[in-house]
Design a protein around this motif. Structure first.
Motif, short mmCIF file in Angstrom:
data_model
loop_
_atom_site.label_atom_id
_atom_site.label_comp_id
_atom_site.label_asym_id
_atom_site.label_seq_id
_atom_site.Cartn_x
_atom_site.Cartn_y
_atom_site.Cartn_z
N HIS A 38 0.34 11.29 51.64
CA HIS A 38 1.21 12.61 52.07
C HIS A 38 2.26 12.14 52.76
O HIS A 38 3.56 12.72 52.29
CB HIS A 38 0.12 13.78 52.82
N ARG A 39 2.50 11.23 53.55
CA ARG A 39 3.52 10.84 54.43
C ARG A 39 4.63 10.04 53.38
O ARG A 39 5.81 10.43 53.61
CB ARG A 39 3.10 9.98 55.75
N ARG A 40 4.11 9.21 52.63
CA ARG A 40 5.21 8.47 51.57
C ARG A 40 5.80 9.45 50.98
O ARG A 40 7.01 9.49 50.52
CB ARG A 40 4.39 7.52 50.96
N ILE A 41 4.62 10.43 50.09
CA ILE A 41 5.44 11.24 49.19
C ILE A 41 6.37 12.24 50.26
O ILE A 41 7.34 12.65 49.47
CB ILE A 41 4.27 12.31 48.68
N ALA A 42 6.16 12.82 51.25
CA ALA A 42 7.08 13.79 51.88
C ALA A 42 8.16 13.00 52.03
O ALA A 42 9.30 13.62 51.99
CB ALA A 42 6.36 14.05 53.17
N ALA A 43 8.29 11.77 52.62
CA ALA A 43 9.54 10.94 52.79
C ALA A 43 10.12 10.58 51.47
O ALA A 43 11.53 10.83 51.40
CB ALA A 43 9.26 9.53 53.30
N ALA A 44 9.66 10.33 50.58
CA ALA A 44 10.19 10.26 49.32
C ALA A 44 10.93 11.57 48.78
O ALA A 44 11.97 11.54 47.86
CB ALA A 44 9.34 9.82 48.08
N ALA A 45 10.22 12.66 48.94
CA ALA A 45 10.71 14.02 48.37
C ALA A 45 11.83 14.46 49.49
O ALA A 45 12.32 15.71 49.20
CB ALA A 45 9.57 14.99 48.19
N GLU A 46 11.85 13.96 50.51
CA GLU A 46 12.75 14.30 51.61
C GLU A 46 12.45 15.66 52.10
O GLU A 46 13.25 16.69 51.91
CB GLU A 46 14.17 14.13 51.22
N VAL A 47 10.97 15.85 52.35
CA VAL A 47 10.62 17.32 52.89
C VAL A 47 9.70 17.24 54.15
O VAL A 47 9.27 15.96 54.08
CB VAL A 47 9.86 18.12 51.73
#
Length: 188
Positions: A34-43
Motif C-alpha cells: 500500500h505504501r509503495r502504491i500510495a507514493a507512486a500515485a502521489e496520494v
C-alpha cells in the motif's frame, strides 16, 4: 444544512489503480505494498483503504485495467484490417508490436499469470481477456484458427522475450502457416 463533500481529486481511485501496475512492474507482486502504491500515485496512504478493501482487490482491479487496455489495443489493430492479408499483418503487429515489446508489459503479464494461480477472481480476469481477444481475432478467422492465434500471441511473446532470434519474419511465417487453411469469414 450540510454541505456535500466533494473529493479534491475525483480521479484518485483511477490514479491508484494505474500506479499499482507501475509498482507491480517495478517490484513484482511480492514487493507491492500500500505504501509503495500510495507514493507512486502521489496520494495519502489513507486513500488506499478508503477506495479498496485490501491489496488483493487493488491488484485485481489493476490487472483488470491491464486486460481492458490490452484488449482495446487488439480490437483497434484488428478492426483496422479490411483484408485477409491485413488481418494476418495485424496479428504479427499484436505479437511483435508495442503491446508486448516492452519489458513492463511482459513483466506485468508474468505477474498476472503467477498471481492468478491462487486467485480465482484474477483467473476470471484472464478468461475475460482471452475471450475479448478471441472475439476481435474471430472477426477475421475461423474458430479453430482464432484459438490457435490467441495461443500463439501468448506463446510467441513469451518465447521472443527469451529468444531474440525469433525475428519479425519468423513470426510472420508462423502466422501465415496458422492462417493458411482457415475458412474465410463473412466480414472479409
Amino acid at each position: 444544512m450540510a454541505v456535500a463533500h466533494r473529493p479534491k481529486d475525483p480521479q484518485r481511485r483511477e490514479k491508484i489503480i494505474a500506479a499499482t501496475l507501475d509498482v507491480i512492474a517495478e517490484h513484482g507482486i511480492s514487493g507491492t505494498t500500500h505504501r509503495r502504491i500510495a507514493a507512486a500515485a502521489e496520494v495519502p496512504l489513507g486513500s488506499m483503504t478508503y477506495y479498496f478493501t485490501g491489496l488483493e482487490e487493488l491488484l485485481t482491479e489493476a490487472f483488470m485495467l491491464l486486460a481492458t487496455t490490452t484488449s482495446a489495443r487488439y480490437v483497434e489493430i484488428l478492426d483496422a484490417a479490411t483484408t485477409r492479408a491485413e488481418a494476418r499483418e495485424a496479428m504479427v503487429e499484436i505479437i511483435t508490436g508495442d503491446i508486448w515489446e516492452t519489458p513492463r508489459t511482459l513483466t506485468l503479464s508474468y505477474e498476472l499469470y503467477a498471481f492468478s494461480i491462487k486467485n480465482e477472481r484474477v483467473r476470471e480476469v484472464i478468461r475475460h481477456w482471452m475471450s475479448q481477444s478471441r472475439v476481435a481475432i474471430g472477426r477475421h478467422f475461423d474458430p479453430m484458427t482464432t484459438y490457435a492465434l490467441d495461443a500463439a500471441i501468448e506463446g510467441l511473446t513469451i518465447h521472443r522475450s527469451f529468444q531474440p532470434e525469433i525475428t519479425l519474419d519468423m513470426v510472420r511465417e508462423i502466422v501465415d502457416r496458422l492462417t493458411r487453411n482457415d475458412a474465410p469469414t463473412a466480414s472479409l
